[in-house]
Design an enzyme around this catalytic site. Structure first.
Site, PDB file in Angstrom:
ATOM      1  N   ASP A 174       0.821  -1.209   0.000  1.00 13.16           N
ATOM      2  CA  ASP A 174       0.000   0.000   0.000  1.00 13.16           C
ATOM      3  C   ASP A 174       0.856   1.260   0.000  1.00 13.16           C
ATOM      4  O   ASP A 174       0.473   2.282  -0.572  1.00 13.16           O
ATOM      5  CB  ASP A 174      -0.935   0.003   1.212  1.00 13.16           C
ATOM      6  CG  ASP A 174      -2.124  -0.931   1.028  1.00 13.16           C
ATOM      7  OD1 ASP A 174      -2.300  -1.447  -0.092  1.00 13.16           O
ATOM      8  OD2 ASP A 174      -2.862  -1.150   2.001  1.00 13.16           O
ATOM      9  N   GLY A 175       2.026   1.211   0.639  1.00 15.64           N
ATOM     10  CA  GLY A 175       2.907   2.376   0.660  1.00 15.64           C
ATOM     11  C   GLY A 175       3.347   2.772  -0.734  1.00 15.64           C
ATOM     12  O   GLY A 175       3.377   3.962  -1.084  1.00 15.64           O
ATOM     13  N   ARG A 218      -7.355  18.213  23.722  1.00 12.18           N
ATOM     14  CA  ARG A 218      -6.003  17.880  24.171  1.00 12.18           C
ATOM     15  C   ARG A 218      -5.842  16.390  23.946  1.00 12.18           C
ATOM     16  O   ARG A 218      -6.629  15.581  24.433  1.00 12.18           O
ATOM     17  CB  ARG A 218      -5.792  18.249  25.638  1.00 12.18           C
ATOM     18  CG  ARG A 218      -5.895  19.738  25.897  1.00 12.18           C
ATOM     19  CD  ARG A 218      -5.629  20.084  27.354  1.00 12.18           C
ATOM     20  NE  ARG A 218      -4.222  19.879  27.699  1.00 12.18           N
ATOM     21  CZ  ARG A 218      -3.779  19.036  28.606  1.00 12.18           C
ATOM     22  NH1 ARG A 218      -4.643  18.262  29.276  1.00 12.18           N
ATOM     23  NH2 ARG A 218      -2.487  18.912  28.863  1.00 12.18           N
ATOM     24  N   ALA A 230      -6.606   2.461   7.501  1.00 10.18           N
ATOM     25  CA  ALA A 230      -5.189   2.637   7.818  1.00 10.18           C
ATOM     26  C   ALA A 230      -5.042   3.081   9.280  1.00 10.18           C
ATOM     27  O   ALA A 230      -5.634   2.474  10.179  1.00 10.18           O
ATOM     28  CB  ALA A 230      -4.567   3.635   6.837  1.00 10.18           C
ATOM     29  N   TYR A 231      -4.287   4.149   9.526  1.00 15.75           N
ATOM     30  CA  TYR A 231      -4.036   4.614  10.891  1.00 15.75           C
ATOM     31  C   TYR A 231      -5.334   4.909  11.632  1.00 15.75           C
ATOM     32  O   TYR A 231      -5.479   4.632  12.828  1.00 15.75           O
ATOM     33  CB  TYR A 231      -3.149   5.859  10.817  1.00 15.75           C
ATOM     34  CG  TYR A 231      -2.615   6.383  12.127  1.00 15.75           C
ATOM     35  CD1 TYR A 231      -2.685   5.651  13.318  1.00 15.75           C
ATOM     36  CD2 TYR A 231      -2.008   7.641  12.175  1.00 15.75           C
ATOM     37  CE1 TYR A 231      -2.175   6.148  14.500  1.00 15.75           C
ATOM     38  CE2 TYR A 231      -1.491   8.146  13.354  1.00 15.75           C
ATOM     39  CZ  TYR A 231      -1.582   7.406  14.513  1.00 15.75           C
ATOM     40  OH  TYR A 231      -1.080   7.909  15.681  1.00 15.75           O
ATOM     41  N   ARG A 271       4.097  14.874  26.310  1.00 20.83           N
ATOM     42  CA  ARG A 271       3.047  15.853  26.582  1.00 20.83           C
ATOM     43  C   ARG A 271       1.994  15.851  25.475  1.00 20.83           C
ATOM     44  O   ARG A 271       2.300  15.644  24.303  1.00 20.83           O
ATOM     45  CB  ARG A 271       3.658  17.248  26.691  1.00 20.83           C
ATOM     46  CG  ARG A 271       4.679  17.390  27.807  1.00 20.83           C
ATOM     47  CD  ARG A 271       5.378  18.740  27.736  1.00 20.83           C
ATOM     48  NE  ARG A 271       6.412  18.858  28.762  1.00 20.83           N
ATOM     49  CZ  ARG A 271       7.298  19.851  28.809  1.00 20.83           C
ATOM     50  NH1 ARG A 271       7.255  20.804  27.891  1.00 20.83           N
ATOM     51  NH2 ARG A 271       8.192  19.889  29.768  1.00 20.83           N
ATOM     52  N   ASN A 329      -4.646   8.584   1.840  1.00 27.01           N
ATOM     53  CA  ASN A 329      -5.119   7.975   3.086  1.00 27.01           C
ATOM     54  C   ASN A 329      -5.533   9.018   4.116  1.00 27.01           C
ATOM     55  O   ASN A 329      -6.680   9.078   4.515  1.00 27.01           O
ATOM     56  CB  ASN A 329      -4.030   7.089   3.696  1.00 27.01           C
ATOM     57  CG  ASN A 329      -4.169   5.628   3.332  1.00 27.01           C
ATOM     58  OD1 ASN A 329      -5.145   5.218   2.704  1.00 27.01           O
ATOM     59  ND2 ASN A 329      -3.192   4.832   3.725  1.00 27.01           N
ATOM     60  N   ASP A 330      -4.561   9.812   4.556  1.00 24.01           N
ATOM     61  CA  ASP A 330      -4.849  10.693   5.677  1.00 24.01           C
ATOM     62  C   ASP A 330      -3.850  11.827   5.827  1.00 24.01           C
ATOM     63  O   ASP A 330      -2.703  11.742   5.402  1.00 24.01           O
ATOM     64  CB  ASP A 330      -4.908   9.898   6.991  1.00 24.01           C
ATOM     65  CG  ASP A 330      -3.730   8.937   7.165  1.00 24.01           C
ATOM     66  OD1 ASP A 330      -2.601   9.322   6.823  1.00 24.01           O
ATOM     67  OD2 ASP A 330      -3.944   7.806   7.630  1.00 24.01           O
TER      68      ASP A 330
END
Length: 290
Positions: free
Chosen positions: A76-77, A178, A192-193, A161, A150-151
């Site tokens: 996919d990459g 946050r 995906a992610y 943090r 994808n994103d």
């Protein structure tokens, strides 16, 4: 079979770089196509990496001008890289999976030749996949921009943090969050992610964008899906190490006060599947559903 009987007359082959196993698959497919009267072009970097000299080569930025179809052999990459590079040319893409999951490269290398025979015979379906375009603005000036199939992901780099982001959609304030970051995913990118972060799986033909928070501090901050024509502005309120990523392959550092403007790109990606392809069957197979 004469060339004029084929659905595609000129086919460009693009392989995953630095993969020693790729050469045999590229040559097998090239020979198969040549025997059927198809003009075969090999992307120039692929030819160099795989030591292929028997076929004419073509630069990536010329494929859309010289070929009717591009076949991507890899994962996919590799498909993400090629799709962004060729989107403006509207050339259809076929993905042959030589990676892991292969949500975009859905033709198995074991069935590659049979699938290509059916495609040349005109037995295929096509899908238009949305692209996102994002612009990074700093004090009213454009710093960088990029596209994503994808994103677009805004997250922190390495510090533990949380970062604070403000989200506005179509000029309307939505919330401040946050969290570890925010994923803005196309329907294609929801496997995906976004999926790992608890986002919904959207059918690739849906006209929608998914906004998925990454480990939000307030648990009521949930993923939402918005219309594909929406314009999203994400402002970095507080962060020491925020970045924006495009398909996980290109990144830009962000500073407090930076704005990331995300919307649908003017062009889309055309994916081609052998006849009988089922999106739900693919999900069942890749995700191990019963």
């Amino acid at each position: 079979m004469a060339a004029m009987q084929n659905a595609f007359q000129t086919v460009a082959l693009i392989g995953k770089y630095m993969n020693p196993e790729m050469r045999a698959h590229i040559l097998a497919l090239a020979d198969f196509l040549l025997q059927r009267g198809v003009l075969v072009l090999v992307e120039d970097k692929t030819a160099v990496q795989s030591d292929i000299t028997a076929y004419p080569t073509v630069a990536m930025d010329q494929i859309g001008l010289t070929a009717d179809l591009a076949v991507v052999l890899g994962g996919d990459g590799t498909m993400l890289t090629v799709a962004r590079a060729l989107a403006q040319h509207k050339i259809p893409l076929v993905g042959v999976n030589r990676g892991r999951f292969g949500f975009l490269t859905d033709v198995s290398s074991d069935t590659m030749l049979d699938a290509m025979a059916r495609i040349l015979a005109g037995e295929f379906s096509t899908e238009q996949r949305m692209l996102l375009v994002a612009a990074i603005m700093r004090q009213g000036q454009l710093v960088s921009e990029g596209q994503a199939l994808n994103d677009v992901v805004i997250n922190k780099d390495g510090l533990a943090r949380l970062i604070e982001l403000e989200v506005n959609i179509d000029g309307q304030f939505v919330h401040r969050q946050r969290s570890d970051g925010l994923i803005l995913a196309t329907p294609t990118g929801t496997t995906a992610y976004s999926l790992s972060a608890g986002g919904p799986i959207l059918h690739p033909t849906l006209d929608a964008i998914a906004l998925v928070p990454i480990c939000p501090h307030t648990l009521s901050n949930r993923p939402i899906a918005i219309h594909g024509n929406s314009k999203v502005v994400v402002t970095v309120i507080q962060s020491q190490d925020a970045r924006v990523h495009f398909d996980g392959q290109h990144q830009v550092s962000l500073q407090p006060g930076d704005q990331v403007l995300v919307q649908r790109a003017p062009c889309s990606v055309c994916l081609l599947h052998p006849q009988g392809h089922s999106h739900y069957g693919m999900l069942r197979d890749k995700l191990g559903w019963g």
